[in-house]
Design an enzyme around this catalytic site. Structure first.
Site, PDB file in Angstrom:
ATOM      1  N   SER A  14     -51.011 -55.252  10.438  1.00 38.40           N
ATOM      2  CA  SER A  14     -51.231 -56.690  10.226  1.00 38.40           C
ATOM      3  C   SER A  14     -51.001 -57.048   8.765  1.00 38.40           C
ATOM      4  O   SER A  14     -50.875 -56.173   7.900  1.00 38.40           O
ATOM      5  CB  SER A  14     -52.677 -57.059  10.612  1.00 38.40           C
ATOM      6  OG  SER A  14     -53.588 -56.312   9.827  1.00 38.40           O
ATOM      7  N   VAL A  58     -58.311 -44.004   7.619  1.00 42.11           N
ATOM      8  CA  VAL A  58     -58.161 -43.510   6.232  1.00 42.11           C
ATOM      9  C   VAL A  58     -59.455 -42.954   5.641  1.00 42.11           C
ATOM     10  O   VAL A  58     -59.423 -42.292   4.610  1.00 42.11           O
ATOM     11  CB  VAL A  58     -57.582 -44.596   5.283  1.00 42.11           C
ATOM     12  CG1 VAL A  58     -56.199 -45.025   5.708  1.00 42.11           C
ATOM     13  CG2 VAL A  58     -58.527 -45.792   5.140  1.00 42.11           C
ATOM     14  N   ASN A  84     -52.654 -49.344   1.595  1.00 44.03           N
ATOM     15  CA  ASN A  84     -52.883 -50.780   1.772  1.00 44.03           C
ATOM     16  C   ASN A  84     -54.150 -51.100   2.555  1.00 44.03           C
ATOM     17  O   ASN A  84     -54.726 -52.173   2.389  1.00 44.03           O
ATOM     18  CB  ASN A  84     -51.650 -51.369   2.496  1.00 44.03           C
ATOM     19  CG  ASN A  84     -51.913 -52.746   3.056  1.00 44.03           C
ATOM     20  OD1 ASN A  84     -51.927 -53.729   2.327  1.00 44.03           O
ATOM     21  ND2 ASN A  84     -52.141 -52.837   4.370  1.00 44.03           N
ATOM     22  N   TYR A 149     -66.692 -55.097  -2.847  1.00 45.09           N
ATOM     23  CA  TYR A 149     -65.227 -55.266  -2.810  1.00 45.09           C
ATOM     24  C   TYR A 149     -64.668 -55.173  -4.239  1.00 45.09           C
ATOM     25  O   TYR A 149     -63.721 -54.424  -4.499  1.00 45.09           O
ATOM     26  CB  TYR A 149     -64.875 -56.619  -2.169  1.00 45.09           C
ATOM     27  CG  TYR A 149     -63.392 -56.815  -1.934  1.00 45.09           C
ATOM     28  CD1 TYR A 149     -62.755 -56.237  -0.844  1.00 45.09           C
ATOM     29  CD2 TYR A 149     -62.614 -57.582  -2.807  1.00 45.09           C
ATOM     30  CE1 TYR A 149     -61.394 -56.409  -0.624  1.00 45.09           C
ATOM     31  CE2 TYR A 149     -61.255 -57.763  -2.594  1.00 45.09           C
ATOM     32  CZ  TYR A 149     -60.650 -57.176  -1.496  1.00 45.09           C
ATOM     33  OH  TYR A 149     -59.294 -57.349  -1.286  1.00 45.09           O
ATOM     34  N   LYS A 153     -62.290 -52.174  -5.635  1.00 44.99           N
ATOM     35  CA  LYS A 153     -60.922 -52.450  -6.095  1.00 44.99           C
ATOM     36  C   LYS A 153     -60.754 -52.083  -7.583  1.00 44.99           C
ATOM     37  O   LYS A 153     -59.684 -51.638  -7.993  1.00 44.99           O
ATOM     38  CB  LYS A 153     -60.552 -53.918  -5.842  1.00 44.99           C
ATOM     39  CG  LYS A 153     -60.440 -54.263  -4.350  1.00 44.99           C
ATOM     40  CD  LYS A 153     -59.298 -53.522  -3.654  1.00 44.99           C
ATOM     41  CE  LYS A 153     -59.078 -53.991  -2.228  1.00 44.99           C
ATOM     42  NZ  LYS A 153     -57.960 -53.300  -1.559  1.00 44.99           N
ATOM     43  N   THR A 184     -53.696 -63.981   5.450  1.00 41.94           N
ATOM     44  CA  THR A 184     -53.749 -62.888   6.435  1.00 41.94           C
ATOM     45  C   THR A 184     -55.058 -62.989   7.234  1.00 41.94           C
ATOM     46  O   THR A 184     -55.916 -63.828   6.937  1.00 41.94           O
ATOM     47  CB  THR A 184     -53.746 -61.502   5.751  1.00 41.94           C
ATOM     48  OG1 THR A 184     -54.974 -61.347   5.044  1.00 41.94           O
ATOM     49  CG2 THR A 184     -52.570 -61.308   4.823  1.00 41.94           C
TER      50      THR A 184
HETATM   51  P1  NAD Z   1     -55.703 -57.311   7.143  1.00 40.28           P
HETATM   52  O1  NAD Z   1     -57.102 -57.332   7.641  1.00 40.28           O
HETATM   53  O2  NAD Z   1     -54.641 -58.024   7.918  1.00 40.28           O
HETATM   54  O3  NAD Z   1     -55.194 -55.813   6.904  1.00 40.28           O
HETATM   55  C1  NAD Z   1     -56.018 -54.727   6.615  1.00 40.28           C
HETATM   56  C2  NAD Z   1     -55.582 -53.579   7.492  1.00 40.28           C
HETATM   57  O4  NAD Z   1     -56.320 -52.395   7.162  1.00 40.28           O
HETATM   58  C3  NAD Z   1     -55.819 -53.862   8.988  1.00 40.28           C
HETATM   59  O5  NAD Z   1     -54.611 -53.623   9.691  1.00 40.28           O
HETATM   60  C4  NAD Z   1     -56.903 -52.867   9.366  1.00 40.28           C
HETATM   61  O6  NAD Z   1     -56.797 -52.434  10.699  1.00 40.28           O
HETATM   62  C5  NAD Z   1     -56.630 -51.737   8.373  1.00 40.28           C
HETATM   63  N1  NAD Z   1     -57.794 -50.862   8.195  1.00 40.28           N
HETATM   64  C6  NAD Z   1     -59.070 -51.217   7.930  1.00 40.28           C
HETATM   65  N2  NAD Z   1     -59.851 -50.131   7.885  1.00 40.28           N
HETATM   66  C7  NAD Z   1     -59.068 -49.059   8.125  1.00 40.28           C
HETATM   67  C8  NAD Z   1     -59.286 -47.663   8.219  1.00 40.28           C
HETATM   68  N3  NAD Z   1     -60.513 -47.144   8.061  1.00 40.28           N
HETATM   69  N4  NAD Z   1     -58.223 -46.854   8.477  1.00 40.28           N
HETATM   70  C9  NAD Z   1     -56.991 -47.363   8.661  1.00 40.28           C
HETATM   71  N5  NAD Z   1     -56.711 -48.688   8.582  1.00 40.28           N
HETATM   72  C10 NAD Z   1     -57.739 -49.524   8.332  1.00 40.28           C
HETATM   73  O7  NAD Z   1     -55.775 -57.882   5.661  1.00 40.28           O
HETATM   74  P2  NAD Z   1     -54.695 -57.917   4.482  1.00 40.28           P
HETATM   75  O8  NAD Z   1     -54.998 -59.132   3.726  1.00 40.28           O
HETATM   76  O9  NAD Z   1     -53.322 -57.676   4.969  1.00 40.28           O
HETATM   77  O10 NAD Z   1     -55.198 -56.662   3.606  1.00 40.28           O
HETATM   78  C11 NAD Z   1     -54.321 -55.654   3.121  1.00 40.28           C
HETATM   79  C12 NAD Z   1     -54.778 -55.218   1.738  1.00 40.28           C
HETATM   80  O11 NAD Z   1     -54.601 -56.312   0.826  1.00 40.28           O
HETATM   81  C13 NAD Z   1     -56.247 -54.818   1.652  1.00 40.28           C
HETATM   82  O12 NAD Z   1     -56.402 -53.653   0.869  1.00 40.28           O
HETATM   83  C14 NAD Z   1     -56.885 -56.020   0.966  1.00 40.28           C
HETATM   84  O13 NAD Z   1     -58.048 -55.656   0.266  1.00 40.28           O
HETATM   85  C15 NAD Z   1     -55.762 -56.454   0.044  1.00 40.28           C
HETATM   86  N6  NAD Z   1     -55.884 -57.842  -0.416  1.00 40.28           N
HETATM   87  C16 NAD Z   1     -55.937 -58.876   0.474  1.00 40.28           C
HETATM   88  C17 NAD Z   1     -56.071 -60.158  -0.027  1.00 40.28           C
HETATM   89  C18 NAD Z   1     -56.154 -61.366   0.896  1.00 40.28           C
HETATM   90  O14 NAD Z   1     -56.485 -62.464   0.404  1.00 40.28           O
HETATM   91  N7  NAD Z   1     -55.849 -61.261   2.165  1.00 40.28           N
HETATM   92  C19 NAD Z   1     -56.142 -60.390  -1.411  1.00 40.28           C
HETATM   93  C20 NAD Z   1     -56.055 -59.305  -2.271  1.00 40.28           C
HETATM   94  C21 NAD Z   1     -55.928 -58.024  -1.768  1.00 40.28           C
END
Ligand code: NAD
Length: 252
Positions: A14, A58, A84, A149, A153, A184
């Site tokens: 995702s 993970v 990620n 969080y 990070k 997302t």
């Molecule tokens: P998302 O929820 O769509 O994606 C996160 C993914 O991580 C999901 O597919 C989930 O199934 C997977 N995941 C969670 N726990 C897991 C585990 N134990 N083992 C394997 N997979 C696991 O959200 P996103 O926004 O695409 O997040 C991706 C990255 O981007 C994350 O690290 C998030 O912290 C970072 N991020 C997101 C934002 C935002 O605003 N969306 C901002 C900054 C950073």
């Protein structure tokens, strides 16, 4: 003909991970996407012949090891690892439970370490490799009500810096991408939490996140993917130990 490279993208079912997997596959790189649930991963892999789905958690070292063994036997050693996978929650720090703290740190920080650990020595021995952590601007500055969080990070940035120094002479680069608020599922969940905890409308809550990015809009997953694609390119061979902010102008 040169063999195509092989990339691992965790949390590739995702959001940002999905966009990165697609960008890498479109660039001719074989991609293994992993996550805990098979269904979203299979949907992503159905979108491109170079994307392959495998379930793995993970936070579980044995699960990551099994993933490496199977994926590398099928498509060769990982040349690129994109850590990620991540989760978020929100609460004032004094009301954050130890359980919630451990859950966030386990996935975001320990999970990032376990994701890259098996690749370090093989990449160094081969004299090439690319490691990219998807951290956050929350890895570079503080935000209220998301202490685990922010701490996890910041930890990812520390891990990235340590590895970049350790590997600097090997031809392996290690960097972090630090997005602001990206459109997302994770953001949708954050909006839902604000609605539940404050009684604000969904639109008001969403506006709050949009305005938190200084340029006044949400970031698209493909903007993050474009940065990842550049970091794994030959032209980025001299870029290592860096945190690249994709946040619409956050400064600190
Ligand atoms: P998302 O929820 O769509 O994606 C996160 C993914 O991580 C999901 O597919 C989930 O199934 C997977 N995941 C969670 N726990 C897991 C585990 N134990 N083992 C394997 N997979 C696991 O959200 P996103 O926004 O695409 O997040 C991706 C990255 O981007 C994350 O690290 C998030 O912290 C970072 N991020 C997101 C934002 C935002 O605003 N969306 C901002 C900054 C950073």
């Amino acid at each position: 003909m040169t063999a195509s490279r092989h990339a691992l993208v965790t949390g590739g079912g995702s959001g940002v991970g999905e966009a990165i997997a697609l960008a890498l596959a479109e660039a001719g790189i074989d991609v293994t996407v992993c996550g805990r649930r098979a269904e979203p991963l299979e949907k992503v892999s159905a979108g491109h012949a170079r994307i392959h789905a495998m379930t793995a958690d993970v936070t579980d070292e044995a699960s990551v090891k099994a993933l490496y063994e199977t994926a590398e036997a099928e498509r060769g050693p990982f040349d690129i690892v994109i850590a990620n996978a991540g989760i978020a929650s929100s609460a004032p720090a004094h009301r954050t439970t130890l359980e919630d703290w451990n859950r966030i740190v386990d996935v975001n920080l320990t999970g990032a370490f376990l994701t890259v650990k098996p690749a370090l020595q093989p990449m160094a021995k081969r004299g090439s490799g690319r490691i990219v952590f998807i951290a956050s601007v929350a890895g570079l500055r503080g935000y209220a009500y998301v202490a685990p969080y922010v701490a996890s990070k910041h930890g990812v940035i520390g891990l990235m810096r340590a590895l970049s120094v350790e590997l600097v002479k090997t031809g392996v680069t290690v960097n972090a991408i630090c997005p602001g608020y990206v459109e997302t599922e994770m953001l949708e969940e954050s909006i839902a939490r604000v609605v539940e905890k404050t009684g604000r409308s969904r639109e008001e809550a969403r506006k709050g996140f949009i305005e938190a990015n200084p340029h006044g809009r949400l970031i698209k997953p493909r903007e993050v993917a474009a940065a990842a694609l550049w970091l794994v390119s030959p032209e980025a061979a001299s870029v290592t130990g860096q945190s690249i902010s994709i946040s619409g102008g956050e400064t600190w």
